[in-house]
Design a protein around this motif. Structure first.
Motif, PDB file in Angstrom:
ATOM      1  N   THR A 185      47.427  47.106  58.629  1.00  0.00           N
ATOM      2  CA  THR A 185      46.899  48.058  57.415  1.00  0.00           C
ATOM      3  C   THR A 185      45.162  47.597  56.930  1.00  0.00           C
ATOM      4  O   THR A 185      44.817  46.177  56.635  1.00  0.00           O
ATOM      5  N   ALA A 186      44.475  47.759  56.667  1.00  0.00           N
ATOM      6  CA  ALA A 186      43.603  48.117  55.455  1.00  0.00           C
ATOM      7  C   ALA A 186      42.804  48.998  54.747  1.00  0.00           C
ATOM      8  O   ALA A 186      43.293  49.798  55.535  1.00  0.00           O
ATOM      9  N   ASP A 187      42.196  49.055  54.015  1.00  0.00           N
ATOM     10  CA  ASP A 187      41.522  48.935  53.196  1.00  0.00           C
ATOM     11  C   ASP A 187      39.782  50.373  53.906  1.00  0.00           C
ATOM     12  O   ASP A 187      39.697  51.033  53.856  1.00  0.00           O
ATOM     13  N   LYS A 188      39.805  49.318  54.465  1.00  0.00           N
ATOM     14  CA  LYS A 188      37.982  49.438  55.147  1.00  0.00           C
ATOM     15  C   LYS A 188      37.538  48.552  56.098  1.00  0.00           C
ATOM     16  O   LYS A 188      37.846  47.127  56.608  1.00  0.00           O
ATOM     17  N   LEU A 189      37.958  49.475  57.405  1.00  0.00           N
ATOM     18  CA  LEU A 189      37.401  48.483  58.317  1.00  0.00           C
ATOM     19  C   LEU A 189      35.771  49.068  58.365  1.00  0.00           C
ATOM     20  O   LEU A 189      35.457  50.334  58.624  1.00  0.00           O
ATOM     21  N   ASP A 190      34.433  48.241  58.800  1.00  0.00           N
ATOM     22  CA  ASP A 190      33.694  48.480  59.517  1.00  0.00           C
ATOM     23  C   ASP A 190      32.663  47.495  60.155  1.00  0.00           C
ATOM     24  O   ASP A 190      33.212  46.353  60.564  1.00  0.00           O
ATOM     25  N   GLY A 191      32.664  48.911  61.631  1.00  0.00           N
ATOM     26  CA  GLY A 191      32.439  47.861  63.022  1.00  0.00           C
ATOM     27  C   GLY A 191      30.580  47.867  63.459  1.00  0.00           C
ATOM     28  O   GLY A 191      30.875  48.901  63.172  1.00  0.00           O
ATOM     29  N   LYS A 192      29.928  47.052  64.221  1.00  0.00           N
ATOM     30  CA  LYS A 192      29.024  47.368  64.821  1.00  0.00           C
ATOM     31  C   LYS A 192      29.521  46.951  66.421  1.00  0.00           C
ATOM     32  O   LYS A 192      29.945  46.386  66.338  1.00  0.00           O
ATOM     33  N   GLY A 193      29.032  47.994  67.425  1.00  0.00           N
ATOM     34  CA  GLY A 193      29.437  47.774  68.790  1.00  0.00           C
ATOM     35  C   GLY A 193      30.507  47.781  68.896  1.00  0.00           C
ATOM     36  O   GLY A 193      31.888  47.147  69.170  1.00  0.00           O
ATOM     37  N   PHE A 194      31.101  49.397  68.965  1.00  0.00           N
ATOM     38  CA  PHE A 194      32.768  49.264  69.495  1.00  0.00           C
ATOM     39  C   PHE A 194      32.330  50.289  70.458  1.00  0.00           C
ATOM     40  O   PHE A 194      31.833  50.673  71.464  1.00  0.00           O
ATOM     41  N   ALA A 195      34.411  50.318  71.365  1.00  0.00           N
ATOM     42  CA  ALA A 195      34.259  50.482  72.295  1.00  0.00           C
ATOM     43  C   ALA A 195      36.385  50.329  72.649  1.00  0.00           C
ATOM     44  O   ALA A 195      36.644  50.063  71.773  1.00  0.00           O
ATOM     45  N   GLN A 196      36.602  51.397  73.261  1.00  0.00           N
ATOM     46  CA  GLN A 196      38.080  52.524  73.407  1.00  0.00           C
ATOM     47  C   GLN A 196      38.446  53.006  74.746  1.00  0.00           C
ATOM     48  O   GLN A 196      37.467  53.893  75.160  1.00  0.00           O
ATOM     49  N   PHE A 197      39.235  52.108  74.699  1.00  0.00           N
ATOM     50  CA  PHE A 197      39.492  52.642  76.744  1.00  0.00           C
ATOM     51  C   PHE A 197      41.247  52.678  76.715  1.00  0.00           C
ATOM     52  O   PHE A 197      42.147  51.707  75.807  1.00  0.00           O
ATOM     53  N   GLY A 198      41.862  52.410  77.475  1.00  0.00           N
ATOM     54  CA  GLY A 198      43.735  52.761  77.867  1.00  0.00           C
ATOM     55  C   GLY A 198      43.495  51.440  78.415  1.00  0.00           C
ATOM     56  O   GLY A 198      42.752  50.402  79.543  1.00  0.00           O
ATOM     57  N   SER A 199      45.558  50.592  78.539  1.00  0.00           N
ATOM     58  CA  SER A 199      45.067  49.511  78.894  1.00  0.00           C
ATOM     59  C   SER A 199      46.630  49.382  78.917  1.00  0.00           C
ATOM     60  O   SER A 199      47.461  50.169  79.005  1.00  0.00           O
ATOM     61  N   LEU A 200      47.362  48.122  80.189  1.00  0.00           N
ATOM     62  CA  LEU A 200      48.829  48.243  80.132  1.00  0.00           C
ATOM     63  C   LEU A 200      49.033  46.984  79.376  1.00  0.00           C
ATOM     64  O   LEU A 200      48.401  45.736  80.658  1.00  0.00           O
ATOM     65  N   ASP A 201      49.688  46.572  78.941  1.00  0.00           N
ATOM     66  CA  ASP A 201      49.828  44.968  78.500  1.00  0.00           C
ATOM     67  C   ASP A 201      51.649  44.458  79.005  1.00  0.00           C
ATOM     68  O   ASP A 201      52.069  46.143  78.994  1.00  0.00           O
ATOM     69  N   SER A 202      51.216  43.373  79.684  1.00  0.00           N
ATOM     70  CA  SER A 202      52.942  43.267  80.068  1.00  0.00           C
ATOM     71  C   SER A 202      53.250  42.334  79.167  1.00  0.00           C
ATOM     72  O   SER A 202      52.604  40.846  78.932  1.00  0.00           O
ATOM     73  N   MET A 203      53.830  41.945  79.822  1.00  0.00           N
ATOM     74  CA  MET A 203      55.618  41.172  79.015  1.00  0.00           C
ATOM     75  C   MET A 203      55.984  39.728  80.142  1.00  0.00           C
ATOM     76  O   MET A 203      55.405  40.083  81.472  1.00  0.00           O
ATOM     77  N   ILE A 204      56.009  38.777  79.748  1.00  0.00           N
ATOM     78  CA  ILE A 204      57.139  37.946  81.036  1.00  0.00           C
ATOM     79  C   ILE A 204      57.795  38.590  81.183  1.00  0.00           C
ATOM     80  O   ILE A 204      58.851  39.298  80.926  1.00  0.00           O
TER      81      ILE A 204
END
Length: 217
Positions: free
Chosen positions: A66-85
């Motif tokens: 959680t955060a009160d505010k995030l300021d970002g420069k240069g942003f991207a978002q896309f889908g992925s699939l994370d894997s466990m051992i």
């Protein structure tokens, strides 16, 4: 950090060359709803099974940011699939894979950051950036299955092929054929994320405190 639940059905397409991770149930790989951080929300489609292997094997134990505010420069978002051992004790009914939205930011400042992970009856909690100097990060990525907040973007592009993205730098590129969005800047207030992984090239946490307690973020 920076943005959903199980996905609706859509057709998969063949993988780029590389090791296969096996079949995953269609509802988990086809279509994901990215949280409503853009006006009206954004649907991000995974067009291949097992697309975008995780940078490392995740533990399968999610953590909250959680955060009160995030300021970002240069942003991207896309889908992925994370894997466990293989045979991870945290796999549950996921098959050891978790569908996530990767949020990549070239440089970010985060005010009043809280991070917590439930260790089973007790929470490990980290606070930072709440004494006048925000947390700063470069080449930051977060892999989230839930993200909420009030967001504002400049020069946003929605629906491009994530492999062509440049605004967030190298960490902001997805695999060919993956639907995503990118923007020059992003500002999110009242940020909350449910994450499975996070990486950063640089991470500064002023006024850092670590503690254990019954309450998370």
């Amino acid at each position: 950090m920076a943005m959903s639940e199980d996905a609706a059905a859509a057709a998969g397409t063949p993988q780029p060359a590389g090791p296969r991770r096996g079949r995953v149930r269609l509802k988990r790989t086809a279509l994901m709803a990215v949280p409503a951080i853009a006006a009206g929300g954004v649907l991000m489609a995974l067009t291949a099974q097992g697309v975008l292997a995780a940078q490392f094997s995740i533990s399968g134990m999610p953590f909250t940011i959680t955060a009160d505010k995030l300021d970002g420069k240069g942003f991207a978002q896309f889908g992925s699939l994370d894997s466990m051992i293989p045979d991870s004790p945290n796999a549950g009914d996921t098959g050891g894979q978790v569908l996530v939205a990767v949020s990549a930011i070239k440089s970010a400042e985060i005010t009043n950051l809280c991070q917590s992970v439930d260790l089973g009856g007790i929470n490990l909690v980290i606070h930072a950036g709440d004494n006048g100097t925000p947390v700063s990060a470069t080449n930051l990525t977060t892999d989230s299955d839930l993200l909420s907040g009030d967001a504002e973007f400049t020069n946003i592009e929605i629906g491009g092929d994530a492999s062509t993205y440049t605004k967030a730098g190298p960490v902001g590129k997805g695999n060919p054929g993956v639907f995503g969005q990118q923007a020059d800047t992003v500002q999110i207030t009242h940020l909350k994320q449910h994450n499975y992984a996070s990486t950063a090239v640089g991470f500064k946490l002023p006024n850092l405190r670590l503690s254990f307690g019954s309450q998370g973020c």
